[in-house]
Design a protein around this motif. Structure first.
Motif, short mmCIF file in Angstrom:
data_model
loop_
_atom_site.label_atom_id
_atom_site.label_comp_id
_atom_site.label_asym_id
_atom_site.label_seq_id
_atom_site.Cartn_x
_atom_site.Cartn_y
_atom_site.Cartn_z
N ASN A 8 -3.73 -38.17 59.29
CA ASN A 8 -4.15 -38.53 60.64
C ASN A 8 -5.67 -38.43 60.76
O ASN A 8 -6.27 -37.48 60.27
CB ASN A 8 -3.51 -37.61 61.68
N ALA A 9 -6.28 -39.40 61.41
CA ALA A 9 -7.71 -39.35 61.67
C ALA A 9 -7.98 -38.36 62.80
O ALA A 9 -7.15 -38.17 63.69
CB ALA A 9 -8.22 -40.74 62.07
N VAL A 10 -9.14 -37.73 62.75
CA VAL A 10 -9.60 -36.82 63.79
C VAL A 10 -10.99 -37.31 64.19
O VAL A 10 -11.91 -37.30 63.39
CB VAL A 10 -9.64 -35.36 63.27
N ILE A 11 -11.10 -37.78 65.43
CA ILE A 11 -12.31 -38.46 65.88
C ILE A 11 -13.03 -37.62 66.94
O ILE A 11 -12.42 -37.23 67.94
CB ILE A 11 -11.95 -39.85 66.44
N LEU A 27 -8.99 -50.19 74.47
CA LEU A 27 -8.28 -50.61 73.26
C LEU A 27 -6.77 -50.74 73.47
O LEU A 27 -6.09 -51.33 72.64
CB LEU A 27 -8.56 -49.64 72.11
N GLY A 28 -6.25 -50.20 74.57
CA GLY A 28 -4.83 -50.35 74.87
C GLY A 28 -3.91 -49.48 74.03
O GLY A 28 -2.73 -49.82 73.85
N LEU A 29 -4.41 -48.36 73.53
CA LEU A 29 -3.60 -47.48 72.69
C LEU A 29 -2.82 -46.48 73.56
O LEU A 29 -3.23 -46.16 74.68
CB LEU A 29 -4.47 -46.75 71.68
N PHE A 41 -3.39 -39.85 70.30
CA PHE A 41 -3.08 -41.25 70.54
C PHE A 41 -2.22 -41.79 69.41
O PHE A 41 -2.21 -41.25 68.30
CB PHE A 41 -4.36 -42.10 70.62
N GLU A 42 -1.52 -42.90 69.70
CA GLU A 42 -0.73 -43.58 68.69
C GLU A 42 -1.15 -45.04 68.62
O GLU A 42 -1.39 -45.68 69.64
CB GLU A 42 0.75 -43.48 69.02
N SER A 43 -1.21 -45.56 67.39
CA SER A 43 -1.57 -46.95 67.16
C SER A 43 -0.76 -47.45 65.97
O SER A 43 -0.95 -46.97 64.85
CB SER A 43 -3.07 -47.06 66.88
N PHE A 48 -3.66 -40.35 65.85
CA PHE A 48 -4.97 -39.77 65.61
C PHE A 48 -5.34 -38.90 66.79
O PHE A 48 -4.82 -39.04 67.89
CB PHE A 48 -6.03 -40.84 65.35
N ILE A 49 -6.24 -37.97 66.53
CA ILE A 49 -6.65 -36.99 67.52
C ILE A 49 -8.10 -37.26 67.93
O ILE A 49 -8.96 -37.49 67.08
CB ILE A 49 -6.55 -35.57 66.95
N LEU A 50 -8.36 -37.23 69.21
CA LEU A 50 -9.72 -37.16 69.74
C LEU A 50 -9.96 -35.71 70.10
O LEU A 50 -9.08 -35.07 70.68
CB LEU A 50 -9.86 -37.99 71.01
N TYR A 51 -11.12 -35.18 69.76
CA TYR A 51 -11.41 -33.80 70.14
C TYR A 51 -12.81 -33.68 70.71
O TYR A 51 -13.72 -34.40 70.31
CB TYR A 51 -11.20 -32.84 68.96
#
Length: 125
Positions: A8-11, A27-29, A41-43, A48-51
């Motif tokens: 998973n990405a961590v942004i 982006l509509g996620l 979020f899911e795509s 992926f996680i925003l922190y």
């Protein structure tokens, strides 16, 4: 071990509320989980996680990207949602109207609300 576990990405986000709006509305996620300092979020089945962090948006490289079936259609839709594509003229990477072509792919890059670089790529092989 890790080979059988999803990556998973961590942004990073300097302003988590602004970033949640960008990923969810622009982006509509799909927002899966919303906590005090993180948002999940899911795509396309991936998560992926925003922190929240004061160092968001400082990376000078692509943090995450999507592989799409039709780059032109995707770019048109994203532009309609207010996304601006980056232009590059670097050794080995030159964009024309936001698109770089080569090595069996076409790609475009844009920044999120925090300045993080994201990409959309069409595999031509």
């Amino acid at each position: 071990m890790l080979a059988d576990t999803p990556l998973n990405a961590v942004i990073p986000a300097t302003d988590l509320e602004r970033a949640k709006h960008f990923y969810g509305d622009t982006l509509g996620l799909k927002l899966i989980d919303d906590r005090q300092d993180t948002a999940l979020f899911e795509s396309g089945g991936a998560r992926f996680i925003l922190y929240a962090t004061p160092s968001g948006g400082r990376a000078a490289h692509t943090l995450a990207g999507w592989t799409v079936g039709d780059l032109d259609t995707e770019m048109t839709e994203l532009r309609g949602r207010g996304v601006t594509f980056e232009e590059y003229d670097l050794p080995g990477l030159k964009t024309v109207d936001g698109v770089a072509e080569g090595a069996g792919m076409r790609g475009a890059w844009f920044k999120d609300s925090e300045g993080n670089i994201l990409s959309v790529v069409q595999d031509l092989r």
